[in-house]
Design a protein around this motif. Structure first.
Motif, mmCIF file in Angstrom:
data_model
loop_
_atom_site.group_PDB
_atom_site.id
_atom_site.type_symbol
_atom_site.label_atom_id
_atom_site.label_comp_id
_atom_site.label_asym_id
_atom_site.label_seq_id
_atom_site.Cartn_x
_atom_site.Cartn_y
_atom_site.Cartn_z
ATOM 1 N N SER A 1 1.689 -2.688 20.093
ATOM 2 C CA SER A 1 1.131 -4.031 20.246
ATOM 3 C C SER A 1 -0.258 -4.080 19.643
ATOM 4 N N HIS A 2 -0.649 -5.298 19.249
ATOM 5 C CA HIS A 2 -2.027 -5.488 18.798
ATOM 6 C C HIS A 2 -2.881 -6.006 19.950
ATOM 7 N N ASN A 3 -2.242 -6.223 21.094
ATOM 8 C CA ASN A 3 -2.951 -6.773 22.238
ATOM 9 C C ASN A 3 -3.486 -5.627 23.109
ATOM 10 N N ARG B 1 9.737 4.985 -2.195
ATOM 11 C CA ARG B 1 9.562 4.951 -3.648
ATOM 12 C C ARG B 1 9.464 3.494 -4.050
ATOM 13 N N LEU B 2 8.301 3.108 -4.490
ATOM 14 C CA LEU B 2 8.099 1.696 -4.838
ATOM 15 C C LEU B 2 8.330 1.498 -6.324
ATOM 16 N N ARG B 3 9.179 0.514 -6.610
ATOM 17 C CA ARG B 3 9.345 0.106 -8.002
ATOM 18 C C ARG B 3 8.534 -1.150 -8.158
ATOM 19 N N ARG C 1 3.079 -4.542 -5.085
ATOM 20 C CA ARG C 1 3.474 -3.575 -4.062
ATOM 21 C C ARG C 1 4.574 -4.156 -3.213
ATOM 22 N N TYR C 2 5.196 -3.323 -2.407
ATOM 23 C CA TYR C 2 6.190 -3.791 -1.443
ATOM 24 C C TYR C 2 5.534 -4.782 -0.484
ATOM 25 N N ASN C 3 6.207 -5.869 -0.219
ATOM 26 C CA ASN C 3 5.701 -6.836 0.754
ATOM 27 C C ASN C 3 6.586 -6.823 1.979
HETATM 28 N N1 LIG Z 1 11.318 -0.516 3.225
HETATM 29 C C1 LIG Z 1 10.072 -0.303 2.783
HETATM 30 N N2 LIG Z 1 9.843 -0.056 1.476
HETATM 31 C C2 LIG Z 1 8.592 0.172 1.037
HETATM 32 N N3 LIG Z 1 7.490 0.191 1.819
HETATM 33 C C3 LIG Z 1 7.644 -0.055 3.115
HETATM 34 C C4 LIG Z 1 8.956 -0.321 3.681
HETATM 35 N N4 LIG Z 1 8.809 -0.526 5.015
HETATM 36 C C5 LIG Z 1 7.464 -0.411 5.257
HETATM 37 N N5 LIG Z 1 6.784 -0.137 4.136
HETATM 38 C C6 LIG Z 1 5.320 0.062 4.017
HETATM 39 O O1 LIG Z 1 4.935 1.062 4.924
HETATM 40 C C7 LIG Z 1 3.658 0.776 5.493
HETATM 41 C C8 LIG Z 1 3.789 0.805 6.996
HETATM 42 O O2 LIG Z 1 4.590 -0.311 7.415
HETATM 43 P P1 LIG Z 1 4.892 -0.630 8.943
HETATM 44 O O3 LIG Z 1 5.802 -1.786 8.972
HETATM 45 O O4 LIG Z 1 5.321 0.632 9.613
HETATM 46 O O5 LIG Z 1 3.433 -1.036 9.462
HETATM 47 P P2 LIG Z 1 2.989 -1.552 10.901
HETATM 48 O O6 LIG Z 1 1.938 -0.606 11.381
HETATM 49 O O7 LIG Z 1 4.163 -1.768 11.764
HETATM 50 O O8 LIG Z 1 2.282 -2.933 10.534
HETATM 51 P P3 LIG Z 1 2.260 -4.351 11.341
HETATM 52 O O9 LIG Z 1 1.129 -4.220 12.324
HETATM 53 O O10 LIG Z 1 1.917 -5.329 10.267
HETATM 54 O O11 LIG Z 1 3.593 -4.572 11.975
HETATM 55 C C9 LIG Z 1 3.232 -0.583 4.943
HETATM 56 O O12 LIG Z 1 2.319 -0.395 3.922
HETATM 57 C C10 LIG Z 1 4.516 -1.175 4.406
HETATM 58 O O13 LIG Z 1 4.207 -1.982 3.293
#
Ligand SMILES: Nc1ncnc2c1ncn2[C@@H]1O[C@H](COP(=O)(O)OP(=O)(O)OP(=O)(O)O)[C@@H](O)[C@H]1O
Ligand SMILES: [Mg+2]
Length: 431
Positions: free
Chosen positions: A221-223, A16-18, A24-26
């Protein structure tokens, strides 16, 4: 023991994003990048208070799959696809919103740096704590202790609280603990992102040992070359859903192709999902072809490759000097080259508003496979990126052509070179 190590059913995670307006959530990384770009704006943005809106955001949705004991599975996907969220749910650090996951076996996890260890406890205490969490006895942990410390190369800092560790040290210890405490299921997130090349190799070697010994491994991984060398199966996540699941070769190819649709973006590279930069100057379109209007994206060894694109001023005032770069990557994620205009003696010194450019790569010698092109334009110092469009073009090298009719296997390498061979017969004494 049942055959299944992990069963995931209808798994979903909703945050739930406030936010105020469109904020957006960063991730921490986003926050840091924003801060580096504009420190004061970042601070003022944080302090701003106002009407709060709420929005549901599904980071994961409808994930169902089974992973068998002994399977080594790569979890791949672009940034934000949901990979870490999935691993955190499997490691019980985060609760799912719907569905669930059953794990049959002891889990050792290395998640993002910063999770797992207690910052106030020393390295030594954290090793014991992690072992205890995994259900090991003190004696069992003691048996593994020296191996962990040697692997992590942190002997000197064993009695220092983890909060003083650098991210590299944290990662080393985290990996060493996760991999050595004999987990039945090893879950590793982005271990290659931190740490030097030597340590990365060591980690990959250790993961290989763990997988060969029949344990289940989940590896983010991204590799792509690491994923291919370690895993037999891969799961591709896209926008929180499973986009592909199966043979590692096929799924990694699908990942590489995700943002590479030259036709779809030919008219609008600014809207390309792999684009970043200040957009002071932008790539409007780009194509790769034979220079004669034939653009089926296929080439043979020995063909000339023409990369053509148009750049356009995105701001009113732009300097006339620009720098341009073209990067190429193979389908297994290996960087092949970074072509910089000035290396070819070309200088973009009179840019005004719009310009079409073409780059001819004569006598292309790449082995059959798919290749991806990233475009970059920036200022003459290369410090400021105006537009970076990641993997916006792709092309395929197929068998045949004027230089060879031999069937070339990918396993043979990347470059088809035809060096000059010479011989010097030595006369033997039996005439
Ligand atoms: N605690 C949180 N609250 C809100 N949104 C979140 C939270 N944790 C992750 N997200 C969102 O969930 C989505 C998935 O995040 P996640 O970290 O799982 O991605 P990822 O595939 O591991 O990316 P990366 O390759 O950058 O590590 C993203 O859009 C992120 O902004
Ligand atoms: Mg992640």
């Amino acid at each position: 023991m049942s055959e299944v190590a992990i069963r995931i059913e209808g798994l979903g995670k909703c945050y739930r994003l406030r936010h105020q307006g469109a904020v957006r959530y960063n991730t921490l990384r986003d926050d840091l990048v924003n801060w580096m770009k504009a420190p004061f704006q970042f601070l003022s943005g944080r302090e701003k208070k106002g009407a709060c809106e709420q929005e549901d955001f599904w980071a994961l949705r409808d994930i169902s799959c089974e992973i068998k004991h002994g399977e080594v599975v790569g979890i791949i996907g672009r940034n934000g696809a949901g990979k870490s969220t999935l691993l955190k749910i499997l490691s019980r650090l985060v609760d799912p919103t719907e569905g669930g996951a059953d794990l049959f076996g002891r889990v050792g996890a290395l998640l993002e740096v910063g999770t797992g260890f207690h910052p106030e406890l020393t390295g030594r205490e954290n090793i014991y704590l992690s072992g205890a969490i995994l259900g090991m006895t003190r004696h069992e942990i003691q048996r593994k202790f020296d191996e962990i410390v040697t692997f992590a190369e942190i002997e000197k800092f064993l009695d220092t609280p983890a909060k003083y560790y650098s991210s590299g040290m944290y990662m080393r210890l985290g990996f060493a603990v996760a991999a050595h405490l004999e987990p039945e299921i090893l879950v590793v997130d982005e271990v290659l992102a931190v740490g030097d090349v030597q340590f990365q190799k060591k980690c990959l070697g250790k993961m290989k040992d763990v997988s060969v010994s029949g344990r289940t491994v989940l590896f983010v991984s991204h590799n792509m070359s690491a994923i291919r060398s370690l895993c037999s199966r891969a799961i591709l996540l896209k926008d929180g859903r499973v986009a592909a699941d199966g043979d590692v070769e096929k799924v990694t190819e699908a990942y590489m192709a995700l943002h590479t649709d030259s036709k779809a973006f030919a008219g609008n590279l600014a809207a390309h999902p792999g684009a970043s930069g200040s957009k002071k100057v932008v790539f409007e379109w780009a194509r790769v072809g034979h220079g004669d209007g034939v653009e089926n994206g296929q080439f043979c060894i020995g063909d000339d490759l023409h990369i053509e694109f148009k750049i356009k001023a995105g701001a009113k005032v732009v300097e006339s000097f620009l720098k341009l770069g073209i990067m190429m990557r193979s389908q297994d994620g290996i960087k092949l080259c970074s072509l910089v205009d000035s290396d070819s003696g070309f200088v973009m010194d009179d840019f005004c508003a719009e310009c079409e450019l073409s780059v001819k790569l004569e006598d292309m010698r790449l082995y059959p496979g798919t290749y991806y092109i990233t475009l970059w334009v920036g200022d003459i110092t290369s410090i400021n990126t105006y537009h970076w469009v990641e993997e916006c073009l792709s092309f395929e090298v197929i068998d045949g052509g004027k230089l060879t009719s031999r069937k070339l296997s990918r396993a043979g390498g990347l470059l088809f070179w035809t060096p000059e061979w010479k011989k010097n017969n030595i006369k033997q004494g039996h005439e």
